[in-house]
Design a protein around this motif. Structure first.
Motif, mmCIF file in Angstrom:
data_model
loop_
_atom_site.group_PDB
_atom_site.id
_atom_site.type_symbol
_atom_site.label_atom_id
_atom_site.label_comp_id
_atom_site.label_asym_id
_atom_site.label_seq_id
_atom_site.Cartn_x
_atom_site.Cartn_y
_atom_site.Cartn_z
ATOM 1 N N ASP A 92 0.826 -1.208 0.000
ATOM 2 C CA ASP A 92 0.000 0.000 0.000
ATOM 3 C C ASP A 92 0.859 1.257 0.000
ATOM 4 O O ASP A 92 1.693 1.462 0.883
ATOM 5 C CB ASP A 92 -0.922 0.016 1.225
ATOM 6 N N MET A 147 -8.121 3.499 1.235
ATOM 7 C CA MET A 147 -8.099 2.995 2.600
ATOM 8 C C MET A 147 -8.563 4.062 3.575
ATOM 9 O O MET A 147 -9.242 3.758 4.561
ATOM 10 C CB MET A 147 -6.674 2.545 2.956
ATOM 11 N N PRO A 166 -1.171 -2.803 10.605
ATOM 12 C CA PRO A 166 -2.232 -3.814 10.682
ATOM 13 C C PRO A 166 -3.542 -3.152 11.105
ATOM 14 O O PRO A 166 -3.552 -2.228 11.936
ATOM 15 C CB PRO A 166 -1.720 -4.782 11.749
ATOM 16 N N LEU A 167 -4.650 -3.609 10.538
ATOM 17 C CA LEU A 167 -5.936 -2.963 10.824
ATOM 18 C C LEU A 167 -6.279 -2.956 12.308
ATOM 19 O O LEU A 167 -6.820 -1.980 12.827
ATOM 20 C CB LEU A 167 -7.046 -3.654 10.035
ATOM 21 N N ARG A 224 -12.349 -4.761 6.154
ATOM 22 C CA ARG A 224 -11.925 -5.694 5.104
ATOM 23 C C ARG A 224 -13.047 -5.903 4.089
ATOM 24 O O ARG A 224 -12.790 -5.976 2.881
ATOM 25 C CB ARG A 224 -11.492 -7.019 5.727
ATOM 26 N N THR A 240 4.405 -7.054 3.934
ATOM 27 C CA THR A 240 3.244 -6.191 4.141
ATOM 28 C C THR A 240 2.585 -6.406 5.497
ATOM 29 O O THR A 240 2.672 -7.498 6.076
ATOM 30 C CB THR A 240 2.204 -6.435 3.020
ATOM 31 N N SER A 241 1.910 -5.385 5.965
ATOM 32 C CA SER A 241 1.125 -5.487 7.192
ATOM 33 C C SER A 241 -0.270 -6.026 6.925
ATOM 34 O O SER A 241 -1.072 -6.148 7.853
ATOM 35 C CB SER A 241 1.035 -4.115 7.885
ATOM 36 N N LYS A 242 -0.568 -6.341 5.677
ATOM 37 C CA LYS A 242 -1.823 -7.020 5.379
ATOM 38 C C LYS A 242 -1.710 -8.495 5.759
ATOM 39 O O LYS A 242 -0.627 -9.085 5.655
ATOM 40 C CB LYS A 242 -2.140 -6.936 3.876
ATOM 41 N N SER A 270 -5.697 -10.995 2.364
ATOM 42 C CA SER A 270 -5.920 -9.644 1.848
ATOM 43 C C SER A 270 -4.832 -9.243 0.864
ATOM 44 O O SER A 270 -5.105 -8.582 -0.145
ATOM 45 C CB SER A 270 -5.975 -8.650 3.011
ATOM 46 N N ALA A 271 -3.595 -9.631 1.158
ATOM 47 C CA ALA A 271 -2.496 -9.314 0.247
ATOM 48 C C ALA A 271 -2.668 -10.024 -1.084
ATOM 49 O O ALA A 271 -2.486 -9.428 -2.156
ATOM 50 C CB ALA A 271 -1.164 -9.691 0.881
ATOM 51 N N CYS A 295 3.621 -11.761 5.198
ATOM 52 C CA CYS A 295 2.434 -10.995 5.579
ATOM 53 C C CYS A 295 2.233 -10.983 7.092
ATOM 54 O O CYS A 295 2.752 -11.841 7.816
ATOM 55 C CB CYS A 295 1.194 -11.590 4.908
ATOM 56 N N HIS A 296 1.455 -10.018 7.538
ATOM 57 C CA HIS A 296 1.171 -9.890 8.969
ATOM 58 C C HIS A 296 0.586 -11.198 9.500
ATOM 59 O O HIS A 296 -0.277 -11.811 8.878
ATOM 60 C CB HIS A 296 0.180 -8.747 9.199
#
Length: 228
Positions: free
Chosen positions: A13, A23, A50-51, A76, A113-115, A119-120, A138-139
């Motif tokens: 992102d 976002m 992260p969300l 999401r 990524t923090s996704k 999601s990634a 990924c996260h």
């Protein structure tokens, strides 16, 4: 490997895909649905994290609070509904060509990524970029996320490349701090979330302002006999 044969670890992102604007709208909508009004500049500063961490900070709640979990699930779903359909149009111009050039050079490529992984995969697949990468870090796939070293080291291990032969490309301060913690070089891009000054202060060895400059930084044109 020579100096320009390093593995390249990309954030997503704000680095590969121009999703921060979308976002921001998603986060704002979820906050409004839950009755919270938060200034856009504060919301924008959480993009790329992260969300759960983003909503916990914005709602002043622990990450394991049910309201945070609900916000993450809703975000999401909204992202899938409103951003994913236009993902291909959000890829920064020149990124597909840059990735193709790096692949042609035989460079190991990873996403860090923090996704979370689903999601990634969803975003990169919709953007047409998924097949460019050898591995996704990924996260949730390591004990700690950005800015800790774990995800970057996971990617380096999957690529079979020592950390000192990796460069992290990202638009956020946490990307740069992760690279430093992992013993990797960091190239910041200032067309995402963080400013040039913030990326430099975090420790980026170089900050670029366009994909063309990024190409020169990580995929310099090789000299052939006819060029000499």
């Amino acid at each position: 490997m020579s100096a320009d044969d390093r593995a390249v670890l990309f954030d997503v992102d704000g680095t590969l895909v121009d999703t921060p604007g979308g976002m921001l709208g998603v986060l704002r909508a979820v906050l409004e649905e839950s009755g919270h009004a938060v200034a856009d500049d504060l919301v924008r500063r959480t993009i790329g994290r992260p969300l759960a961490a983003s909503f916990a900070g914005l709602l002043f709640l622990p990450e394991d609070h049910p309201d945070v979990a609900h916000a993450v699930t809703r975000a999401r779903a909204l992202f899938t509904e409103t951003v994913i359909p236009s993902a291909a149009d959000l890829v920064f111009p020149g990124i597909p060509e840059l990735l193709a050039e790096l692949r042609a050079q035989g460079r190991p490529l990873a996403v860090v990524t923090s996704k979370v992984r689903p999601s990634a995969v969803e975003l990169l697949g919709a953007a047409g970029l998924l097949d460019a990468f050898d591995t996704l870090s990924c996260h949730g796939m390591a004990d700690r996320g950005k800015p800790h070293a774990d995800l970057a080291l996971l990617a380096a291990g999957a690529l079979g490349v020592p950390p000192r032969r990796c460069v992290v490309v990202g638009d956020a301060v946490d990307d740069v701090r992760m690279a430093s913690a992992a013993g990797m070089d960091a190239c910041g891009v200032d067309f995402g979330v963080a400013t040039r000054a913030e990326l430099v202060a975090a420790g980026a060895s170089r900050v670029v302002g366009s994909v063309a400059e990024l190409h020169d930084a990580v995929a310099p044109r090789r000299l052939h006999t006819s060029d000499r």
